[in-house]
Design a protein around this motif. Structure first.
Motif, PDB file in Angstrom:
ATOM      1  N   PHE A   1      27.629  27.495  74.079  1.00 40.00           N
ATOM      2  CA  PHE A   1      29.079  27.970  73.801  1.00 40.00           C
ATOM      3  C   PHE A   1      29.842  26.989  73.173  1.00 40.00           C
ATOM      4  O   PHE A   1      30.627  27.230  72.278  1.00 40.00           O
TER       5      PHE A   1
ATOM      6  N   VAL B   1      37.962  27.143  68.977  1.00 39.99           N
ATOM      7  CA  VAL B   1      38.888  27.908  68.241  1.00 39.99           C
ATOM      8  C   VAL B   1      39.638  28.949  69.270  1.00 39.99           C
ATOM      9  O   VAL B   1      39.068  29.273  70.223  1.00 39.99           O
ATOM     10  N   GLY B   2      41.059  29.135  68.753  1.00 38.74           N
ATOM     11  CA  GLY B   2      41.567  30.295  69.573  1.00 38.74           C
ATOM     12  C   GLY B   2      41.771  31.612  68.534  1.00 38.74           C
ATOM     13  O   GLY B   2      42.812  31.624  68.069  1.00 38.74           O
ATOM     14  N   LEU B   3      40.786  32.250  68.578  1.00 38.90           N
ATOM     15  CA  LEU B   3      40.578  33.346  67.407  1.00 38.90           C
ATOM     16  C   LEU B   3      40.657  34.646  67.915  1.00 38.90           C
ATOM     17  O   LEU B   3      41.057  35.812  67.486  1.00 38.90           O
ATOM     18  N   ALA B   4      40.344  34.884  69.342  1.00 37.55           N
ATOM     19  CA  ALA B   4      40.326  36.057  70.051  1.00 37.55           C
ATOM     20  C   ALA B   4      41.557  37.007  69.953  1.00 37.55           C
ATOM     21  O   ALA B   4      41.423  38.277  69.267  1.00 37.55           O
TER      22      ALA B   4
ATOM     23  N   LYS C   1      42.127  40.150  67.172  1.00 31.64           N
ATOM     24  CA  LYS C   1      42.443  41.614  67.762  1.00 31.64           C
ATOM     25  C   LYS C   1      43.874  42.053  67.226  1.00 31.64           C
ATOM     26  O   LYS C   1      44.039  43.507  66.974  1.00 31.64           O
TER      27      LYS C   1
ATOM     28  N   TRP D   1      42.514  31.633  77.177  1.00 27.13           N
ATOM     29  CA  TRP D   1      41.089  31.476  76.838  1.00 27.13           C
ATOM     30  C   TRP D   1      40.755  30.640  75.710  1.00 27.13           C
ATOM     31  O   TRP D   1      40.162  31.369  74.753  1.00 27.13           O
TER      32      TRP D   1
ATOM     33  N   SER E   1      38.300  27.539  74.629  1.00 27.69           N
ATOM     34  CA  SER E   1      37.175  26.795  75.504  1.00 27.69           C
ATOM     35  C   SER E   1      36.839  25.474  74.607  1.00 27.69           C
ATOM     36  O   SER E   1      37.276  25.183  73.455  1.00 27.69           O
TER      37      SER E   1
ATOM     38  N   MET F   1      36.689  31.179  86.965  1.00 23.74           N
ATOM     39  CA  MET F   1      35.660  32.099  86.542  1.00 23.74           C
ATOM     40  C   MET F   1      34.383  32.487  87.049  1.00 23.74           C
ATOM     41  O   MET F   1      33.979  31.617  87.872  1.00 23.74           O
TER      42      MET F   1
ATOM     43  N   THR G   1      37.545  26.053  79.751  1.00 27.25           N
ATOM     44  CA  THR G   1      38.479  27.221  79.228  1.00 27.25           C
ATOM     45  C   THR G   1      39.833  27.065  79.724  1.00 27.25           C
ATOM     46  O   THR G   1      39.918  27.112  80.931  1.00 27.25           O
TER      47      THR G   1
ATOM     48  N   PHE H   1      28.366  37.573  78.801  1.00 23.13           N
ATOM     49  CA  PHE H   1      29.510  36.789  78.084  1.00 23.13           C
ATOM     50  C   PHE H   1      28.961  36.884  76.721  1.00 23.13           C
ATOM     51  O   PHE H   1      29.989  37.003  75.842  1.00 23.13           O
TER      52      PHE H   1
ATOM     53  N   THR I   1      30.467  39.883  75.378  1.00 20.41           N
ATOM     54  CA  THR I   1      31.833  40.059  75.726  1.00 20.41           C
ATOM     55  C   THR I   1      32.980  39.125  74.703  1.00 20.41           C
ATOM     56  O   THR I   1      34.027  39.580  74.373  1.00 20.41           O
ATOM     57  N   ILE I   2      32.391  38.118  74.438  1.00 24.73           N
ATOM     58  CA  ILE I   2      33.071  37.162  73.524  1.00 24.73           C
ATOM     59  C   ILE I   2      33.498  37.784  72.330  1.00 24.73           C
ATOM     60  O   ILE I   2      32.552  38.327  71.775  1.00 24.73           O
ATOM     61  N   THR I   3      34.443  37.661  71.820  1.00 26.59           N
ATOM     62  CA  THR I   3      34.997  38.228  70.545  1.00 26.59           C
ATOM     63  C   THR I   3      34.338  37.837  69.523  1.00 26.59           C
ATOM     64  O   THR I   3      34.142  36.670  69.300  1.00 26.59           O
TER      65      THR I   3
ATOM     66  N   ARG J   1      32.720  46.245  72.421  1.00 26.96           N
ATOM     67  CA  ARG J   1      33.708  47.282  72.097  1.00 26.96           C
ATOM     68  C   ARG J   1      34.438  47.092  70.808  1.00 26.96           C
ATOM     69  O   ARG J   1      34.903  47.978  70.196  1.00 26.96           O
TER      70      ARG J   1
HETATM   71  C1  LIG Z   1      34.703  32.337  79.740  1.00 26.67           C
HETATM   72  C2  LIG Z   1      35.349  32.709  78.406  1.00 26.67           C
HETATM   73  C3  LIG Z   1      35.794  31.782  77.339  1.00 26.67           C
HETATM   74  C4  LIG Z   1      36.450  32.383  76.270  1.00 26.67           C
HETATM   75  N1  LIG Z   1      36.605  31.319  75.510  1.00 26.67           N
HETATM   76  C5  LIG Z   1      37.364  31.673  74.173  1.00 26.67           C
HETATM   77  C6  LIG Z   1      37.629  30.910  73.007  1.00 26.67           C
HETATM   78  O1  LIG Z   1      37.114  29.635  73.104  1.00 26.67           O
HETATM   79  N2  LIG Z   1      38.212  31.426  71.963  1.00 26.67           N
HETATM   80  C7  LIG Z   1      38.549  32.892  71.778  1.00 26.67           C
HETATM   81  O2  LIG Z   1      39.397  32.993  70.960  1.00 26.67           O
HETATM   82  N3  LIG Z   1      38.442  33.342  73.053  1.00 26.67           N
HETATM   83  C8  LIG Z   1      37.901  33.063  74.002  1.00 26.67           C
HETATM   84  N4  LIG Z   1      37.718  34.058  75.216  1.00 26.67           N
HETATM   85  C9  LIG Z   1      38.170  35.182  75.132  1.00 26.67           C
HETATM   86  C10 LIG Z   1      37.333  36.328  74.625  1.00 26.67           C
HETATM   87  O3  LIG Z   1      36.925  36.136  73.372  1.00 26.67           O
HETATM   88  C11 LIG Z   1      37.965  37.545  75.048  1.00 26.67           C
HETATM   89  O4  LIG Z   1      38.436  37.557  76.085  1.00 26.67           O
HETATM   90  C12 LIG Z   1      36.617  38.599  75.030  1.00 26.67           C
HETATM   91  O5  LIG Z   1      36.352  38.947  73.745  1.00 26.67           O
HETATM   92  C13 LIG Z   1      37.082  39.931  75.497  1.00 26.67           C
HETATM   93  O6  LIG Z   1      38.170  40.617  75.101  1.00 26.67           O
HETATM   94  P1  LIG Z   1      38.709  42.110  75.030  1.00 26.67           P
HETATM   95  O7  LIG Z   1      39.225  42.624  73.832  1.00 26.67           O
HETATM   96  O8  LIG Z   1      37.126  42.673  75.629  1.00 26.67           O
HETATM   97  O9  LIG Z   1      39.845  41.973  76.136  1.00 26.67           O
HETATM   98  P2  LIG Z   1      40.359  40.570  76.982  1.00 26.67           P
HETATM   99  O10 LIG Z   1      40.781  39.760  76.062  1.00 26.67           O
HETATM  100  O11 LIG Z   1      39.411  40.217  77.933  1.00 26.67           O
HETATM  101  O12 LIG Z   1      41.356  41.500  77.907  1.00 26.67           O
HETATM  102  C14 LIG Z   1      41.040  42.564  78.854  1.00 26.67           C
HETATM  103  C15 LIG Z   1      42.363  42.848  79.426  1.00 26.67           C
HETATM  104  O13 LIG Z   1      42.610  41.817  80.500  1.00 26.67           O
HETATM  105  C16 LIG Z   1      43.673  41.265  80.367  1.00 26.67           C
HETATM  106  N5  LIG Z   1      44.010  39.899  80.678  1.00 26.67           N
HETATM  107  C17 LIG Z   1      43.775  38.815  79.898  1.00 26.67           C
HETATM  108  N6  LIG Z   1      43.774  37.672  80.704  1.00 26.67           N
HETATM  109  C18 LIG Z   1      43.872  37.916  82.043  1.00 26.67           C
HETATM  110  C19 LIG Z   1      44.002  37.265  83.200  1.00 26.67           C
HETATM  111  N7  LIG Z   1      44.227  35.720  83.175  1.00 26.67           N
HETATM  112  N8  LIG Z   1      44.387  37.868  84.429  1.00 26.67           N
HETATM  113  C20 LIG Z   1      44.540  39.232  84.184  1.00 26.67           C
HETATM  114  N9  LIG Z   1      44.377  39.961  83.233  1.00 26.67           N
HETATM  115  C21 LIG Z   1      43.908  39.353  82.133  1.00 26.67           C
HETATM  116  C22 LIG Z   1      44.241  41.489  78.918  1.00 26.67           C
HETATM  117  O14 LIG Z   1      45.738  41.810  79.004  1.00 26.67           O
HETATM  118  C23 LIG Z   1      43.587  42.871  78.811  1.00 26.67           C
HETATM  119  O15 LIG Z   1      44.387  43.859  79.196  1.00 26.67           O
HETATM  120  C24 LIG Z   1      36.928  33.423  76.101  1.00 26.67           C
HETATM  121  C25 LIG Z   1      36.625  34.382  77.190  1.00 26.67           C
HETATM  122  C26 LIG Z   1      35.954  34.050  78.329  1.00 26.67           C
HETATM  123  C27 LIG Z   1      35.575  35.222  79.545  1.00 26.67           C
END
Ligand SMILES: Cc1cc2nc3c(=O)[nH]c(=O)nc-3n(C[C@H](O)[C@H](O)[C@H](O)COP(=O)(O)OP(=O)(O)OC[C@H]3O[C@@H](n4cnc5c(N)ncnc54)[C@H](O)[C@@H]3O)c2cc1C
Length: 367
Positions: free
Chosen positions: A78, A115-118, A122, A149, A151, A192, A200, A342, A345-347, A351
């Motif tokens: 990753f 990258v911070g693209l998630a 979205k 988030w 990494s 985590m 991260t 993972f 789930t990663i963006t 879903r």
């Molecule tokens: C280990 C890890 C590494 C990641 N690294 C990257 C990265 O390098 N670059 C990148 O762009 N994205 C990164 N992400 C983010 C990831 O891409 C998204 O979180 C993932 O796609 C899930 O998105 P989601 O739309 O399902 O909702 P999520 O973003 O998972 O959000 C789901 C819900 O959880 C809530 N939430 C978010 N953070 C918290 C928190 N700290 N505590 C409580 N609730 C919270 C949100 O508001 C939302 O309602 C990382 C995620 C993880 C788990």
């Protein structure tokens, strides 16, 4: 073929078999960021594939390398994706200064990046608000907000992200930002259950000045529509690696428990055939990585979805073939199940992909 070991530089393969595999448990369980291993991988060319001067982008090599590393340790794989994605965005931007000044360091691993693209992705699909807001000032933008988030991060590491213009939220800008530059601080993330060693963090922006020299594209859309499919395709390397690890575990457990496992509905060879078919699809898509047509993005999203589905199926089948060992602390099957989750789930998460494919059949990402 991505599965061909010949696609991955020999020195990288050696590092995977020794350093990456040996560190996997510590990285996964103790949350040790594999910084030293990543630096060595960079020196041996693991992140260089798509930035060779004068050559067409070689995403298939980058995916093969990411797959080999992820098969040993998804967290390291990753971080490899983070590095590749940042490099891919810089390589494809029109900013000659960043291409000349920053890209070589990202490509040889001397400059850790991500990258911070998630959130931006979205936000552009309308399911979240932009977390970073920018005010145009002389020579650049002042950016405020928190980007959670991200990494492969630490002091001095660089990442690509997108912010929305305060005066006009439909105007988005994408730029490279350095952790530790004035107004940009990092905060450790929540504890985590998986990917603990991925470094991260949450990045806080407080009136941070992002100079024009660090802007990748303004407006952001032209670069993102061209380069985002490649970033998504690069993630399939993580999937292929975890699927490969799942198949290896299935074979291992079948060797000792064949009589118990033989009536399970699918077998390692079935998964290997599915993996080959997936690879063929990926390779075809890597031939035109900068295609910005909606049809191409749709095919990339469909393939990425298939990769997640197969990853989940393979890690689940490894668990079913293992039985109790899957539930033991530190068991390889437990790690692979968490890694598989993972990947899905990663963006762009499953879903996200399903929603994009269902709600915009012609243009899954209308930007
Ligand atoms: C280990 C890890 C590494 C990641 N690294 C990257 C990265 O390098 N670059 C990148 O762009 N994205 C990164 N992400 C983010 C990831 O891409 C998204 O979180 C993932 O796609 C899930 O998105 P989601 O739309 O399902 O909702 P999520 O973003 O998972 O959000 C789901 C819900 O959880 C809530 N939430 C978010 N953070 C918290 C928190 N700290 N505590 C409580 N609730 C919270 C949100 O508001 C939302 O309602 C990382 C995620 C993880 C788990």
């Amino acid at each position: 073929m991505i599965a061909s070991p010949a696609m991955v530089p020999a020195a990288v393969r050696d590092l995977v078999d020794t350093e990456v595999a040996a560190a996997a448990k510590r990285v996964d369980e103790d949350g040790v960021h594999p910084a030293a291993v990543l630096a060595c991988l960079g020196q041996e060319g693991a992140f260089r594939s798509h930035v060779e001067d004068g050559k067409p982008p070689a995403l298939d090599v980058a995916i093969a390398t990411t797959a080999a590393i992820s098969e040993a340790c998804l967290t390291t794989g990753f971080c490899t994706w983070c590095q590749h994605s940042a490099g891919w965005l810089v390589a494809n931007s029109d900013n000659a200064g960043l291409r000349a000044g920053l890209l070589p360091g990202i490509a040889n691993g001397a400059v850790p990046a991500g990258v911070g693209l998630a959130n931006p992705v979205k936000a552009m699909r309308g399911t979240e608000q932009f977390k970073l807001r920018a005010e145009r000032v002389r020579g650049g933008y002042l950016v405020s907000g928190a980007q959670p988030w991200i990494s492969n991060m630490g002091e001095g590491h660089w990442f690509a992200t997108v912010f929305a213009d305060l005066a006009d939220p439909s105007h988005r800008i994408t730029a490279m930002v350095r952790c530790g530059q004035s107004g940009v601080t990092i905060r450790p993330n929540v504890h985590m259950t998986s990917l603990r060693g991925s470094a991260t963090v949450t990045v806080l922006f407080k009136q941070a000045f992002v100079p024009a020299e660090h802007i990748l594209a303004d407006p952001a859309e032209s670069l993102l529509s061209r380069a985002y499919p490649g970033i998504v395709l690069l993630q399939t390397g993580m999937a292929l690696g975890v699927i490969g690890a799942g198949i290896a575990l299935m074979r291992e457990f079948d060797a000792g428990q064949f009589e118990s496992n033989r009536h399970l509905p699918r077998h390692p060879d079935d998964f290997a055939a599915d993996r080959d078919a997936l690879q063929e699809r990926i390779v075809r898509l890597t031939e035109t990585p900068l295609d910005d047509s909606p049809g191409y993005l749709r095919s990339v999203f469909e393939t990425r979805l298939q990769a997640s589905e197969l990853t989940l199926a393979a890690t689940r089948m490894a668990m079913l073939r293992a039985g109790l060992p899957a539930f033991m602390q530190g068991s390889p099957v437990d790690r692979r199940m968490r890694e598989g989750n993972f990947v899905a789930t990663i963006t762009p998460s499953m879903r996200f992909l399903l929603r994009a494919l269902a709600t915009s059949p012609e243009t899954p990402w209308p930007i």
